[in-house]
Design an enzyme around this catalytic site. Structure first.
Site, short mmCIF file in Angstrom:
data_model
loop_
_atom_site.label_atom_id
_atom_site.label_comp_id
_atom_site.label_asym_id
_atom_site.label_seq_id
_atom_site.Cartn_x
_atom_site.Cartn_y
_atom_site.Cartn_z
N HIS B 208 -0.48 7.92 -5.33
CA HIS B 208 0.83 7.57 -5.07
C HIS B 208 1.77 8.81 -5.36
O HIS B 208 2.94 8.79 -4.97
CB HIS B 208 1.25 6.28 -5.86
N SER B 212 -0.93 9.58 0.53
CA SER B 212 -2.27 9.51 1.58
C SER B 212 -2.16 10.73 2.35
O SER B 212 -1.08 11.31 2.93
CB SER B 212 -2.16 8.30 2.48
N LYS B 235 -2.90 -4.35 8.97
CA LYS B 235 -3.98 -3.40 8.98
C LYS B 235 -5.15 -3.65 8.29
O LYS B 235 -6.25 -3.72 8.63
CB LYS B 235 -3.45 -1.96 9.22
#
Lengths: 214, 412
Positions: B208, B212, B235
């Protein structure tokens, strides 16, 4: 790249060399119906139980499997229903008679490479040499006598009868090695069905949510 | 009322802002492919292993005279004990399956590169913890393969300089693998998952901080980031559904395919199995161990083969974004490496013959050569790509991100 092809090629060679060095096992279609397994229990009790134990199976399990309770009472004698199927012959006597302790059979259908096919092939793998001694193709070092009589069976009908008896025994051993297998598989179909529907719905929800993105 | 409770908490603990920053509103690149699902899946499998493991521990007995029987007790007498045990034994394989894909994704897309080195290294630490946990868990059923696997692997610590023999005895708690080994492995097998949970939190804090990575390999600006919820929660859940279907096929229809037949025979120190094999997830590393004729050399090679991944941020010297996606040579190297891993796994599985040992040695040589080749190849490829020009697709993305940055600057 050439080197890689060479490695791949030699891998294939190694695989084939490995396969040929192993004894080929007969394949058996294990029965899961109560009558086959029931016949297996009876064959087991008459032919194997005197030397081999099945310590994870209790007489009560045979009753719940559907074996006639009168027969079970006969087998257990004065032992309680919750007694395990221990061998009739003490291990020390078996050691003295055969030179090695007969293994417990509870997990035998899972404990060898090849599983049920191994046990089936082993039971039928006895043959007699011209000098009159009996050996086994599958497990040459075995101390167990040819209990089903395959090495002496000459006629086709007799051999077929022995094969079907071996199949009954193996079917029982497969049941005994994993008594919940049937329950597991039938539950498995429901689980797969549930997951399929759930995943399909999640897929549609996912598409709907992502459609909001420009 | 719920609102008032949350207000009360928020004055004392940053609950709402934490959930908003780190979960619901957490900015995530919108172009993540399904390969980015596997971190979440690893977290899920970890929770599954902990949950099933705690209930198994209620029925398991860590004692050489009782443990094999207690597993059969779980399989036969405990209500749905067979399900717990198969979920757990299949879960171990599932864990390595998702972790290997998670690592392969990182390698393929170059997600280990700056500024994500620490993220990669915490992941490397997690891999080591996972391997240790799996190894110790494998002793607990006290089957033949459990016993001999633990004997072979603890024996490797003899390679420790000067105090090798003492280290082996210290690890086993006895001169051979025995009751002392079983009880300590059980204690540690119960402890390690909680260390893993702690390390996962560190891994997530690092994630974090740097956010990503994404298939383009470029740090995307705000316009290309979307909130984690609901886009990635759904997802991930969809991916979880697919994963659970594959997992259930193994749990319900072929659970024994992942258990060595020899492990259905109680451990017997007097009888060595014909062929000692580790679980499938250790096979490539086991093949490397066996490929080096000298024991100390083999242990060092095996250790280095796992730890060498940590050097990836420095071995890969290319600044071309997007990992293998936009780098044909690196992509070739990646697939070559994957095939080499497969060959090593196969060699680790079969009984050693002269021929298989030779193939194993070639594959081991290739394994290390690929890592050592990478600094030169990546620099060469970078120059080649600079001269040739990148694909229009990535050029356009770089230009649009640069525009976003300059617009932001001019607004200030």
């Amino acid at each position: 790249m050439n080197k890689f092809m060479m490695v791949l090629a030699s891998c294939c060679l190694a695989a084939s060399a490995l396969a040929s060095s192993e004894v080929k096992l007969d394949t058996v279609k294990v029965g899961v119906d109560a009558s086959t397994v029931g016949r297996g229990v009876e064959a087991m009790m008459s032919d194997c139980h005197s030397c081999h134990s099945m310590k994870y199976i209790k007489y009560r399990d045979l009753v719940s499997l559907g074996v006639d309770s009168k027969k079970v009472d006969e087998w257990r004698g004065d032992q309680p229903l919750d007694a395990a199927l221990m061998a009739q012959m003490p291990e020390a006597d078996a050691m003295a008679a055969y030179g090695s302790a007969p293994p417990d059979l509870s997990l035998m259908a899972k404990a060898r490479e090849g599983g049920a096919n191994y046990v089936y092939s082993y039971l039928l793998g006895y043959y007699t040499t011209p000098d009159g001694t009996t050996h086994n193709h599958i497990f040459p070092a075995t101390k167990m006598p040819d209990i089903l009589g395959m090495s002496n069976a000459k006629e086709a009908a007799e051999r077929t009868a022995i094969q079907s008896k071996a199949r009954d025994i193996v079917s029982y051993l497969v049941w005994a090695s994993d008594p919940h297998a049937q329950e597991r598989q039938s539950l498995g179909y429901y689980v797969m069905g549930y997951l399929f529907v759930l995943t399909l719905m999640l897929y549609f929800v996912k598409n709907q949510i992502w459609a909001k993105l420009k | 009322m719920p609102h008032r409770i949350i207000n009360w908490i928020d004055q004392r603990f940053p609950l709402t802002s934490f959930v908003k920053h780190e979960l619901t509103g957490y900015p995530t690149p919108r172009n993540l492919s399904y390969w980015w699902n596997f971190g979440f899946l690893a977290g899920f499998v970890l929770m599954l292993q902990v949950a099933t493991g705690i209930f198994l521990a209620m029925h398991y007995k860590a004692d050489v005279a009782l443990s094999f029987d207690s597993i059969q007790h779980i399989m036969r007498d405990v209500n749905y004990g067979w399900l717990l045990r198969y979920l757990h034994s299949t879960g171990a394989s599932a864990f390595f399956f998702v972790i290997f894909i998670h690592m392969a994704r990182t390698l393929y897309y170059g997600s280990y590169r700056a500024p994500r080195e620490l993220l990669w290294w915490t992941g490397q630490g997690l891999l080591l913890l996972l391997m240790g946990t799996a190894f110790m868990g494998y002793l607990l059923p006290w089957g033949q393969m459990s016993f001999w696997g633990a004997t072979v692997i603890t024996n490797l610590f003899r390679a420790t300089p000067f105090i090798g023999d003492e280290v082996v005895i210290w690890l086993r708690g006895d001169y051979t693998v025995g009751d002392a080994t079983l009880t300590r492995f059980f204690a540690l097998h119960y402890l390690f998952p909680f260390l893993i949970i702690g390390a996962v939190i560190v891994h997530l804090v690092a994630l974090h901080t740097v956010k990503s990575s994404n298939p383009s390999g470029i740090n995307l600006q705000d316009k290309d980031n979307i909130p984690f919820h609901p886009y990635f929660t759904i997802k991930d859940l969809y991916g979880l559904g697919l994963f659970l279907m594959l997992y259930s096929v193994f749990v319900f229809f072929m659970p024994d395919s992942l258990i060595e037949p020899a492990n259905n025979i109680p451990a017997n120190p007097m009888v060595t199995p014909n062929h000692i094999v580790p679980e499938w997830y250790f096979l490539p590393f086991y093949a490397i161990l066996r490929s080096v004729p000298n024991m100390v050399g083999g242990v060092v090679a095996m250790g280095v083969s796992v730890l060498i991944f940590a050097f990836m941020p420095y071995l890969d010297r290319s600044r071309i974004p997007g990992g293998a996606h936009y780098r044909p040579m690196f992509r070739g190297l990646f697939y070559f490496f994957a095939i080499d891993m497969g060959v090593l796994g196969y060699i680790g599985y079969i009984p050693p013959t002269d021929q298989s040992i030779l193939i194993g040695q070639v594959a081991t040589f290739i394994y290390f050569t690929l890592f050592l080749l990478l600094p030169f190849l990546s620099k060469f490829e970078e120059r080649w790509l600079m001269k040739r020009g990148l694909t229009p697709e990535i050029e356009a993305l770089i230009a649009s991100e640069a525009k976003e940055i300059s617009e932001k600057r001019s607004k200030r």
